[in-house]
Write a protein that holds these residues in place. Structure first.
Motif, mmCIF file in Angstrom:
data_model
loop_
_atom_site.group_PDB
_atom_site.id
_atom_site.type_symbol
_atom_site.label_atom_id
_atom_site.label_comp_id
_atom_site.label_asym_id
_atom_site.label_seq_id
_atom_site.Cartn_x
_atom_site.Cartn_y
_atom_site.Cartn_z
ATOM 1 N N UNK A 1 -15.797 7.493 12.907
ATOM 2 C CA UNK A 1 -14.811 8.158 11.884
ATOM 3 C C UNK A 1 -14.020 8.404 11.730
ATOM 4 N N UNK A 2 -12.679 7.789 12.085
ATOM 5 C CA UNK A 2 -11.683 7.860 12.043
ATOM 6 C C UNK A 2 -10.674 6.400 11.473
ATOM 7 N N UNK A 3 -11.564 5.467 11.499
ATOM 8 C CA UNK A 3 -11.898 4.380 11.092
ATOM 9 C C UNK A 3 -12.479 3.358 10.389
ATOM 10 N N UNK B 1 -10.716 1.005 3.197
ATOM 11 C CA UNK B 1 -10.334 2.634 3.285
ATOM 12 C C UNK B 1 -10.249 2.837 1.534
ATOM 13 N N UNK C 1 0.910 -0.920 -0.038
ATOM 14 C CA UNK C 1 -0.183 0.212 0.023
ATOM 15 C C UNK C 1 0.796 1.098 -0.391
ATOM 16 N N UNK D 1 -16.399 12.282 1.573
ATOM 17 C CA UNK D 1 -14.355 12.258 1.525
ATOM 18 C C UNK D 1 -13.999 11.594 0.718
ATOM 19 N N UNK E 1 -6.789 17.230 13.739
ATOM 20 C CA UNK E 1 -6.755 16.095 12.841
ATOM 21 C C UNK E 1 -8.536 16.801 12.115
ATOM 22 N N UNK E 2 -9.383 16.767 12.753
ATOM 23 C CA UNK E 2 -11.011 17.256 12.769
ATOM 24 C C UNK E 2 -10.771 18.144 10.752
ATOM 25 N N UNK F 1 -4.893 13.829 0.268
ATOM 26 C CA UNK F 1 -4.482 13.304 1.097
ATOM 27 C C UNK F 1 -3.711 13.593 1.825
ATOM 28 N N UNK F 2 -3.864 14.022 3.232
ATOM 29 C CA UNK F 2 -2.994 14.294 4.455
ATOM 30 C C UNK F 2 -2.009 13.314 4.860
ATOM 31 N N UNK G 1 -13.951 13.960 -3.034
ATOM 32 C CA UNK G 1 -13.445 14.904 -3.026
ATOM 33 C C UNK G 1 -12.158 14.315 -3.223
ATOM 34 N N UNK G 2 -12.229 13.146 -2.874
ATOM 35 C CA UNK G 2 -10.715 12.262 -3.342
ATOM 36 C C UNK G 2 -10.716 11.953 -4.306
ATOM 37 N N UNK H 1 -8.109 18.840 8.995
ATOM 38 C CA UNK H 1 -7.836 18.633 8.111
ATOM 39 C C UNK H 1 -9.161 17.530 7.882
ATOM 40 N N UNK H 2 -9.475 16.055 8.104
ATOM 41 C CA UNK H 2 -10.317 15.240 7.822
ATOM 42 C C UNK H 2 -8.687 14.392 7.886
ATOM 43 N N UNK H 3 -8.164 13.836 8.631
ATOM 44 C CA UNK H 3 -7.265 13.050 9.020
ATOM 45 C C UNK H 3 -7.808 11.718 9.094
ATOM 46 N N UNK H 4 -7.329 10.560 8.182
ATOM 47 C CA UNK H 4 -7.174 9.883 8.094
ATOM 48 C C UNK H 4 -5.718 8.917 8.312
ATOM 49 N N UNK H 5 -5.089 8.343 9.451
ATOM 50 C CA UNK H 5 -3.680 7.210 9.160
ATOM 51 C C UNK H 5 -4.235 6.609 8.042
ATOM 52 N N UNK H 6 -3.459 6.122 7.630
ATOM 53 C CA UNK H 6 -2.608 5.681 6.261
ATOM 54 C C UNK H 6 -2.692 4.013 7.014
ATOM 55 N N UNK H 7 -3.305 2.905 7.131
ATOM 56 C CA UNK H 7 -3.245 1.352 7.854
ATOM 57 C C UNK H 7 -1.976 0.343 6.831
ATOM 58 N N UNK I 1 -6.879 4.003 1.900
ATOM 59 C CA UNK I 1 -5.501 3.133 1.695
ATOM 60 C C UNK I 1 -5.376 2.244 1.799
ATOM 61 N N UNK I 2 -7.078 0.910 1.949
ATOM 62 C CA UNK I 2 -5.969 -0.435 1.783
ATOM 63 C C UNK I 2 -7.674 -1.239 0.579
#
Lengths: 338, 338
Positions: A113-115, A119, A60, A140, B47-48, B8-9, A143-144, B50-56, A121-122
DNA sequence: ACGCTTGCTGTAAGCGTTTACATTTTATCA
DNA sequence: TGATAAAATGTAAACGCTTACAGCAAGCGT
């Protein structure tokens, strides 16, 4: 530094064993670029030898294709899903994709929300069934420019996400017209859960068809069945207890129809003599009810496969058809007329 | 260089916006280590924002916990699954895990070789239902000490993988004994698919109980129902056509029982007067068949939740109970006796 | 005033791939 | 045969995180 010394082998181990560089191993792994036959054979042997499995996380990150699409849906166990999945996989497997499922039942959208574990990226793309995702989540993805296809749900205003669904209104109209043709006039409707789009259109078809035949709409003849046998059973039992006269029930799905049949029989009603019942979907058990269920056949499998096809287009960067409407068909069995 | 400049952020963007280092962002993301309240608030806002989501993928690589477990199962759409899932999620959600599903239906195990999309590097553990994975795949997990729990399947010889299942043999014995108690002697058995372990034990319970009551076993009274209504319908119809006399059918699951009931009624048999029917599982539709189905209730939800509990122990590095056997119970409805 | 501890934060290495680009080998043709 | 194109392979940077370790400030007892 992290402790990742579990016996896992990496691409470097494979490269070393095959006496090539990691780039070459990667090339044979992804069947991309040129590799001499002899080299490829050597690499493949090494892979088998080490029982090597590429690390999906690393993939990834490096930005390669995942060969993975996700299906997000509200609840499992509905026979409806079995068919849907069959259709989806049919199209997907042909293109080399795997399918992972995430069921939102019992997760509030806030938790997620965060999880959302499936999504952008996987996976390479997502199929979203009915209203299993919130509008902001869809936004979201939009947008991407992440490939998403909606199944049995039209996109929220402003979002251009392809959608595949069935001709709910027409199907409902056929069912209700048939009931009227059989001489029924007091036709009740068991709706789906609040806010469900399929149910909305099916109800509209019901209302319009009544109107077209000059039968007044009566709100007392509409109850929530929530696409659930248990809820519908309660609803119908209530009608019986309230002494509401009904000579037919059009249920928004087959599960509700099953609950309705049960409740009617408990109340001593004969089906179809006293009350006719029509369902929607034609899931696998529809022919096993007693009497077998007349229902509107939705091409569920085809819907799944069309959705996957559109997603594949999107993932290839092509443009997809924004609305695919599949035709429905009335399947007449004995719950409607002897 | 790769082209990953989709809007992506990353964690760096968040760190920059919150005016902290990436380490601090990571700490608040994972609630690990110490962070001052004010800092944490600032990071969360960013985080909110930027609507950031960690990259798994990045997380997997860095070796962090995934908070993800996978369920691998053979086919979807069975009401059985709905309950199972409920049980599993119940235990899992409490511990902060998400559940992803992979359905092996329609994939040969060869296809999957290199690419089981749920595995030791993208989940923290796996629940494997029935025989959805090959022995070699299980061996691989075992070799790598990867947390796996088996549901309704005992581990292959030599592998020490915890297993959760139900008292199939006892349950079957109760069912058959009840049938015999009702005066039935020509009791047929509809088995599950070849090689299915549940079905194996249920058949054994059937045979032993017949023997215990001095009723000879007759192989003509056993047919494959494949846990499927359609297959069972055919099987029972065949019995009828062959003129085999039967006064009861013990079906290895409720789906088969449903098919059997239908076939019997088609053949003009009265249930339970002419032929009694008992199923296994007590899935949700069991009370909606006509007549309602007597069946052996398997604590499906509990099985799911126990399996998840064992998996959680394993993922924590604790040792798990190697065999959990859940009791079954006969639920008497009208398909068996008026 | 000094050294300790404690709480908080930052720095930077490392995780296992893919791929642009460079380099080497092989094939082709005059 | 040598020049040149094509095929095969290698080198190394980048992907976005987590975390060991180091650093720094503040509070404490003496």
């Amino acid at each position: 530094m992290t402790q990742r010394t579990n016996g896992r082998f990496t691409i470097e181990d494979v490269a070393a064993l095959a006496k090539v560089s990691t780039a070459t191993v990667s090339r044979v792994l992804n069947k991309k670029g040129q590799v001499a036959d002899k080299t490829m054979a050597r690499v493949q042997t090494a892979i088998v030898e080490l029982d090597y499995i590429p690390h999906s996380g690393a993939r990834q990150m490096a930005g390669g294709r995942q060969n993975l699409v996700g299906l997000i849906f509200p609840g499992i166990g509905d026979p409806f899903l079995a068919e849907l999945l069959l259709g989806i996989e049919q199209s997907l497997v042909a293109e080399g994709y795997e399918l992972l499922l995430y069921c939102t039942q019992g997760h509030s959208s806030k938790d997620r929300r965060a999880f959302l574990p499936l999504n952008e990226n996987n996976t390479d793309g997502l199929i979203v069934f009915a209203h299993s995702l919130s509008e902001s989540e869809l936004q979201r993805f939009d947008r991407r420019d992440f490939p998403v296809v909606l199944l049995h749900q039209t996109p929220p205003a402003g979002l251009n996400i392809p959608c595949v669904t069935v001709e709910n209104k027409k199907g409902a109209a056929k069912a209700v017209a048939h009931l009227i043709g059989c001489g029924r006039r007091r036709i009740a409707f068991l709706s789906g859960p609040e806010g469900n789009e399929d149910s909305y259109w099916r109800e509209l078809g019901y209302r319009e068809t009544l109107a077209a035949h000059g039968i007044p709409f009566r709100s007392a003849l509409v109850k929530d069945g929530s696409f659930s046998a248990a809820v519908s059973e309660t609803a119908v039992t209530q009608w019986m207890q309230d002494g509401i006269e009904i000579d037919a029930i059009f249920a928004a799905d087959d599960n509700s129809a099953q609950g309705a049949i049960f409740a009617l029989q408990q109340a001593g009603k004969k089906i179809p003599q006293d009350v006719a019942v029509i369902g929607f979907d034609d899931v696998s058990f529809a022919r096993y009810t007693m009497p077998p269920l007349t229902t509107v056949r939705a091409p569920i499998m085809e819907a799944g496969s069309k959705a996957a096809e559109q997603l594949i287009k999107l993932m290839r960067g092509e443009t997809a058809v924004s609305l695919t409407l599949l035709p429905t068909e009335l399947v007449i069995r004995r719950s409607c007329q002897e």
